[in-house]
Design an enzyme around this catalytic site. Structure first.
Site, PDB file in Angstrom:
ATOM      1  N   GLY A 189       0.787  -1.138  -0.123  1.00  0.00           N
ATOM      2  CA  GLY A 189       0.022  -0.021  -0.027  1.00  0.00           C
ATOM      3  C   GLY A 189       0.986   1.224  -0.110  1.00  0.00           C
ATOM      4  O   GLY A 189       2.106   1.368  -0.508  1.00  0.00           O
ATOM      5  N   GLY A 190       0.373   2.225   0.638  1.00  0.00           N
ATOM      6  CA  GLY A 190       0.995   3.531   0.684  1.00  0.00           C
ATOM      7  C   GLY A 190       2.543   3.560   1.463  1.00  0.00           C
ATOM      8  O   GLY A 190       3.491   4.390   1.131  1.00  0.00           O
ATOM      9  N   GLY A 424      23.600  14.857 -29.053  1.00  0.00           N
ATOM     10  CA  GLY A 424      23.060  15.242 -27.638  1.00  0.00           C
ATOM     11  C   GLY A 424      23.757  14.494 -26.546  1.00  0.00           C
ATOM     12  O   GLY A 424      23.758  15.036 -25.466  1.00  0.00           O
ATOM     13  N   ALA A 425      23.909  13.187 -26.605  1.00  0.00           N
ATOM     14  CA  ALA A 425      24.484  12.558 -25.797  1.00  0.00           C
ATOM     15  C   ALA A 425      25.631  12.795 -25.188  1.00  0.00           C
ATOM     16  O   ALA A 425      26.236  12.734 -24.061  1.00  0.00           O
ATOM     17  CB  ALA A 425      24.293  10.883 -26.252  1.00  0.00           C
TER      18      ALA A 425
HETATM   19  C1  HXC Z   1      -3.539  -4.865  10.972  1.00  0.00           C
HETATM   20  C2  HXC Z   1      -2.441  -6.659  10.250  1.00  0.00           C
HETATM   21  C3  HXC Z   1      -2.271  -5.879   8.833  1.00  0.00           C
HETATM   22  C4  HXC Z   1      -2.820  -4.676   8.716  1.00  0.00           C
HETATM   23  C5  HXC Z   1      -1.311  -7.938   8.729  1.00  0.00           C
HETATM   24  N1  HXC Z   1      -1.884  -7.886  10.002  1.00  0.00           N
HETATM   25  N2  HXC Z   1      -1.484  -6.750   8.056  1.00  0.00           N
HETATM   26  N3  HXC Z   1      -3.400  -6.287  11.116  1.00  0.00           N
HETATM   27  N4  HXC Z   1      -3.386  -4.163  10.137  1.00  0.00           N
HETATM   28  N5  HXC Z   1      -2.620  -3.994   7.851  1.00  0.00           N
HETATM   29  C6  HXC Z   1      -1.851  -8.782  11.037  1.00  0.00           C
HETATM   30  C7  HXC Z   1      -2.633 -10.084  10.652  1.00  0.00           C
HETATM   31  O1  HXC Z   1      -4.076  -9.859  10.878  1.00  0.00           O
HETATM   32  C8  HXC Z   1      -2.044 -11.245  11.516  1.00  0.00           C
HETATM   33  O2  HXC Z   1      -2.435 -11.014  12.747  1.00  0.00           O
HETATM   34  C9  HXC Z   1      -0.574 -10.834  11.421  1.00  0.00           C
HETATM   35  O3  HXC Z   1      -0.449  -9.412  11.092  1.00  0.00           O
HETATM   36  C10 HXC Z   1       0.214 -11.695  10.502  1.00  0.00           C
HETATM   37  O4  HXC Z   1      -0.433 -11.315   9.126  1.00  0.00           O
HETATM   38  P1  HXC Z   1      -0.548 -12.725   7.987  1.00  0.00           P
HETATM   39  O5  HXC Z   1      -1.538 -12.301   7.284  1.00  0.00           O
HETATM   40  O6  HXC Z   1      -0.908 -13.985   8.887  1.00  0.00           O
HETATM   41  O7  HXC Z   1       0.970 -12.772   7.585  1.00  0.00           O
HETATM   42  P2  HXC Z   1       1.463 -13.237   5.913  1.00  0.00           P
HETATM   43  O8  HXC Z   1       0.441 -14.405   5.682  1.00  0.00           O
HETATM   44  O9  HXC Z   1       2.577 -13.249   5.718  1.00  0.00           O
HETATM   45  O10 HXC Z   1       0.734 -12.037   4.810  1.00  0.00           O
HETATM   46  C11 HXC Z   1       1.339 -10.748   5.077  1.00  0.00           C
HETATM   47  C12 HXC Z   1       0.548  -9.632   4.502  1.00  0.00           C
HETATM   48  C13 HXC Z   1      -1.041  -9.828   4.835  1.00  0.00           C
HETATM   49  C14 HXC Z   1       0.615 -10.081   2.930  1.00  0.00           C
HETATM   50  C15 HXC Z   1       1.051  -8.346   4.697  1.00  0.00           C
HETATM   51  O11 HXC Z   1      -1.038  -9.732   6.147  1.00  0.00           O
HETATM   52  C16 HXC Z   1      -1.574  -8.649   4.005  1.00  0.00           C
HETATM   53  O12 HXC Z   1      -2.301  -8.770   3.062  1.00  0.00           O
HETATM   54  N6  HXC Z   1      -2.103  -7.597   5.097  1.00  0.00           N
HETATM   55  C17 HXC Z   1      -2.843  -6.359   4.616  1.00  0.00           C
HETATM   56  C18 HXC Z   1      -1.918  -5.852   3.699  1.00  0.00           C
HETATM   57  C19 HXC Z   1      -2.997  -4.427   3.566  1.00  0.00           C
HETATM   58  O13 HXC Z   1      -3.749  -4.447   2.632  1.00  0.00           O
HETATM   59  N7  HXC Z   1      -2.507  -3.444   4.205  1.00  0.00           N
HETATM   60  C20 HXC Z   1      -3.110  -2.203   4.099  1.00  0.00           C
HETATM   61  C21 HXC Z   1      -2.468  -1.452   2.651  1.00  0.00           C
HETATM   62  S1  HXC Z   1      -3.145  -0.082   2.498  1.00  0.00           S
HETATM   63  P3  HXC Z   1      -2.829 -12.481  13.413  1.00  0.00           P
HETATM   64  O14 HXC Z   1      -3.427 -11.650  14.764  1.00  0.00           O
HETATM   65  O15 HXC Z   1      -3.704 -13.237  12.919  1.00  0.00           O
HETATM   66  O16 HXC Z   1      -1.404 -12.906  13.694  1.00  0.00           O
HETATM   67  C22 HXC Z   1      -2.113   1.056   3.323  1.00  0.00           C
HETATM   68  C23 HXC Z   1      -2.471   2.486   3.236  1.00  0.00           C
HETATM   69  C24 HXC Z   1      -1.333   3.342   3.502  1.00  0.00           C
HETATM   70  O17 HXC Z   1      -1.143   0.564   3.930  1.00  0.00           O
HETATM   71  C25 HXC Z   1      -1.572   4.761   2.962  1.00  0.00           C
HETATM   72  C26 HXC Z   1      -0.614   5.732   3.218  1.00  0.00           C
HETATM   73  C27 HXC Z   1      -0.639   6.797   2.459  1.00  0.00           C
END
Ligand code: HXC
Length: 534
Positions: A189-190, A424-425
Site C-alpha cells: 500500500g502507501g 546530444g548524448a
Molecule cells: C492490521 C495486520 C495488517 C494490517 C497484517 N496484519 N497486516 N493487522 N493491519 N494492515 C496482521 C494479521 O492480521 C495477522 O494477525 C498478522 O499481522 C500476520 O499477518 P498474516 O496475514 O498472517 O501474514 P502473511 O500471511 O505473511 O501475510 C502478510 C501480508 C498480509 C501479505 C502483509 O497480512 C496482508 O495482505 N495484510 C494486509 C495488507 C494491506 O492491505 N495493508 C493495508 C495497505 S493500505 P494475527 O493476529 O492473525 O497474527 C495502506 C495504506 C497506507 O497501507 C496509505 C499511506 C499513504
C-alpha cells in the site's frame, strides 16, 4: 538545597537510602525489558521459518556490536479498535533508536512483523517520527528496516495520518541527511512510498515484496491471478521499475551491503564522506587500461573493468545493477576520497542513452550533488536511442532530466571521454558546455555530431550522386572528416577538452584533477527552486 549550620558552615545532605520500592521497580523493569526484547515466541518461529530475522536480530547485524540505544521501548497504542483493546504490546511493533556503523552514528527503525504484522498505527508512527526528527537535528543518516502489512486497519485514519507524517519528514530531510530504506518483508500500500522517497532502497530476494495493491485486489480488478513475487518481488523492482537500488540474496548480505554504503556517505549535507588514508593515486599508472577498450567503435567491453582500474582497490558500490544497465552509477573512492561515477556501458544496448538510463543517472547525479560528492563521468556513448517507442514514452523528457541534473550540479565535475561521444548524448554526459570543470579525453576520434559515414552522406550527397566511383569518394571523405573534425585534439584546441591523456594515466589524472577542484564553491541563483522536468 544545601542547609546552613549555625555559623554559616554548609551541612552536607544526608544520602537518600535506596528504598525497597526503588529496588523492586528496577527488577520489575528488567523483567519487563527482557520479556519485551525476547519477542513473542510463535511469531519469532514464524519469521525464522520464512528465512526472515527478527527486528532485533537485524539491528544486531546492521549496527556495531553493543552500540544500539533504544528509545520508547515501552510505548504502546491506546486504540480500542477491534482486537486491540486487550492487546497492547510494548514497542507497538517497531524498534527505534540509534547505533553506530564503523563508529559513525545512525538512527534506525526496524518494524517487528511479530506484532500486528508490523502494521503501522498511531504509536508506531509516532516512534518513527521521533527517530526521523532526531536524525535530522543531529545530522545523522536514517535507516528504516521495513517488514509490515501497511496501515493498521483497526486504527483507520490515524494510521494514514501516521504515514503522512513519515512522508512529509522524508521530503523535508531529502538532501539534508542520507535516507536508506531496507525492505525485508511485505511493504504494501502507501507504505511503499517510503522506500520510493528514500535515497537508497534495498530488497532481499524471495522475502521482500513491495506493491500498492496486493494480488487479491489485482485479481478483483483485472481477473488475473498473480503471485506476490510477480507483482512486487525484488526482481520486479530491481530490474523493471527501478525502485530497488540494490537486490541481495539474503538478509545478512543485504545488511552488510548497507554498512558498506554507509561507509561511503557523509552523515549530512554539511559533512564530508569519510576519507580513507594511504592510497596515493597521483602517480599510479594502470597499464591494463590500454587493453580494455577496443579501438573499433562498435566492439563492446565492460565499462566496469575501466571503473575497477581507476578507483581505489577496485572497490565500488553499484546502484541499480539490474536496471537500465546501459549506464553505470557507482560510489567509490579515488585517492581515498569518495566520488560518484556515471559511465556509459557498451555491453548493454551498445551504451546508448534511453529513458530509464537517463532517469537512473539523473537521480544519482542529484544525490551526489546534494551531498557534496564529486562526479566523474566516463563517456562512451553512441547517442540517444532512436525509435517510436522511445519517443512515445518520453525520451526527450527523461533525457532533459539528466541534462537538468548535470546543469544544476555544483560539485567538482570531471568528464573522461573514453571512446565515442556523439550528438546530444555528448552534451548530456557532462560536457564542458553544461558545466564540467575538467574534461579529459583518450586519443579517440569519435567526438562529433554524428558518425563520419552519416556526416559525409548528408554533407556530400550531391557529390556522391554525381561521381562515377562513390565508394572511393565516400572512403576518402570519411577519412578526411574523421581526421579533421572528430579527433579529441580538435576539441582540445578549442578548449572543450582540457587534456588528451594516455589511457594508462586516467587514474592519476583523476586524482590530480579532484585535488585541484577540492573545496569548489558556487552560489546557486536566487529563486525558490527550479522546475526540473520530473
Ligand atoms: C492490521 C495486520 C495488517 C494490517 C497484517 N496484519 N497486516 N493487522 N493491519 N494492515 C496482521 C494479521 O492480521 C495477522 O494477525 C498478522 O499481522 C500476520 O499477518 P498474516 O496475514 O498472517 O501474514 P502473511 O500471511 O505473511 O501475510 C502478510 C501480508 C498480509 C501479505 C502483509 O497480512 C496482508 O495482505 N495484510 C494486509 C495488507 C494491506 O492491505 N495493508 C493495508 C495497505 S493500505 P494475527 O493476529 O492473525 O497474527 C495502506 C495504506 C497506507 O497501507 C496509505 C499511506 C499513504
Amino acid at each position: 538545597m544545601i542547609a546552613l549550620a549555625r555559623g554559616g558552615e554548609p551541612v552536607p545532605p544526608a544520602p537518600i537510602p535506596a528504598t525497597p520500592t526503588m529496588r523492586q521497580s528496577r527488577e520489575d523493569r528488567e523483567r519487563l525489558h527482557d520479556k519485551i526484547v525476547g519477542g513473542q515466541d510463535e511469531g519469532v518461529r514464524r519469521q525464522h521459518k520464512l528465512r526472515k530475522r527478527t527486528a532485533r536480530e537485524r539491528l544486531e547485524l546492521l549496527l556495531d556490536e553493543g552500540s544500539f540505544t533504544e528509545v520508547e521501548l515501552y510505548r504502546r497504542h491506546r486504540s480500542s479498535g477491534p482486537g486491540l483493546a486487550d492487546n497492547r504490546p510494548h514497542t507497538d511493533g517497531v524498534i527505534t533508536g540509534s547505533g553506530t556503523i564503523d563508529g559513525r552514528r545512525v538512527f534506525v527503525y526496524a518494524q517487528d512483523f511479530t506484532i500486528f504484522g508490523g502494521s503501522l498505527g498511531e504509536a508506531h508512527a509516532a516512534k518513527i517520527h521521533k527517530v526521523m526528527d532526531l536524525a535530522v537535528t543531529t545530522g545523522s543518516p536514517l535507516i528504516g528496516l521495513n517488514d509490515s502489512g501497511g496501515a493498521r486497519i483497526q486504527e483507520g485514519v490515524l494510521a494514514l495520518h501516521g504515514y503522512g507524517g513519515i512522508f512529509r519528514r522524508q521530503v523535508a530531510a531529502s538532501g539534508v541527511i542520507p535516507q536508506i530504506s531496507v525492505v525485508l518483508g511485505p511493504c504494501a500500500g502507501g507504505a511503499a512510498y517510503s522506500p520510493a522517497l528514500a535515497d537508497f532502497t534495498f530488497m532481499v530476494r524471495d522475502t521482500a515484496k513491495m506493491y500498492l495493491t496486493g494480488p487479491d485486489v489485482v485479481e478483483a480488478v483485472s481477473g488475473h491471478r498473480v503471485s506476490h513475487d510477480e507483482l512486487g518481488g525484488a526482481e520486479v523492482h530491481g530490474s523493471h521499475s527501478g525502485l530497488a537500488t540494490s537486490v541481495q540474496d539474503d538478509e545478512e548480505s543485504c545488511l552488510a551491503e548497507v554498512r558498506y554504503l554507509v561507509s561511503l556517505l557523509p552523515a549530512n549535507y554539511l559533512d564530508l564522506p569519510p576519507r580513507t588514508a594511504g592510497v596515493d593515486a597521483r602517480d599510479d599508472r594502470r597499464h591494463r587500461l590500454a587493453d580494455i577498450v577496443p579501438a573499433e567503435a562498435n566492439k563492446p567491453y565492460d565499462m566496469r573493468e575501466v571503473l575497477a582500474e581507476i578507483v581505489d582497490d577496485g572497490d565500488f558500490f553499484e546502484l541499480h545493477e539490474g536496471w537500465a544497465g546501459n549506464v553505470i552509477c557507482a560510489l567509490a573512492r579515488i585517492d581515498g576520497n569518495v566520488v560518484g561515477v556515471v559511465g556509459n556501458q557498451p555491453l548493454v544496448l551498445a551504451g546508448v542513452l534511453d529513458g530509464p538510463a537517463s532517469q537512473k543517472a539523473a537521480r544519482f547525479v542529484r544525490f551526489c550533488d546534494a551531498f557534496g560528492i564529486p562526479l566523474v563521468t566516463l563517456v562512451d556513448v553512441p547517442g540517444f536511442l532512436p525509435g517510436v517507442e522511445q519517443e512515445r514514452t518520453g525520451i526527450i523528457r527523461q533525457g532533459a532530466q539528466l541534462l537538468h541534473a548535470y546543469c544544476e550540479a555544483t560539485v567538482p565535475r570531471i568528464q573522461v571521454i573514453v571512446r565515442k561521444a556523439y550528438g546530444g548524448a555528448y552534451i548530456v554526459m557532462d560536457s564542458r558546455s553544461i558545466g564540467s570543470d575538467l574534461s579529459l579525453a583518450w586519443p579517440t576520434n569519435e567526438i562529433a555530431v554524428m558518425g563520419a559515414e552519416g556526416a559525409v552522406n548528408v554533407l556530400y550527397r550531391k557529390d556522391l550522386a554525381a561521381t562515377a566511383d562513390p565508394v572511393r569518394l565516400r572512403g576518402s571523405l570519411v577519412a578526411q572528416y574523421t581526421e579533421e573534425f572528430m579527433h579529441a585534439q580538435y576539441a582540445a584546441e578549442r578548449g572543450l577538452v582540457d587534456d588528451v591523456i594516455d589511457p594508462v594515466d586516467t587514474r592519476s589524472a583523476l586524482a590530480r584533477g579532484l585535488a585541484m577542484l577540492r573545496g569548489k564553491r558556487t552560489e546557486p541563483p536566487r529563486r525558490k527552486h527550479g522546475n526540473q522536468p520530473i
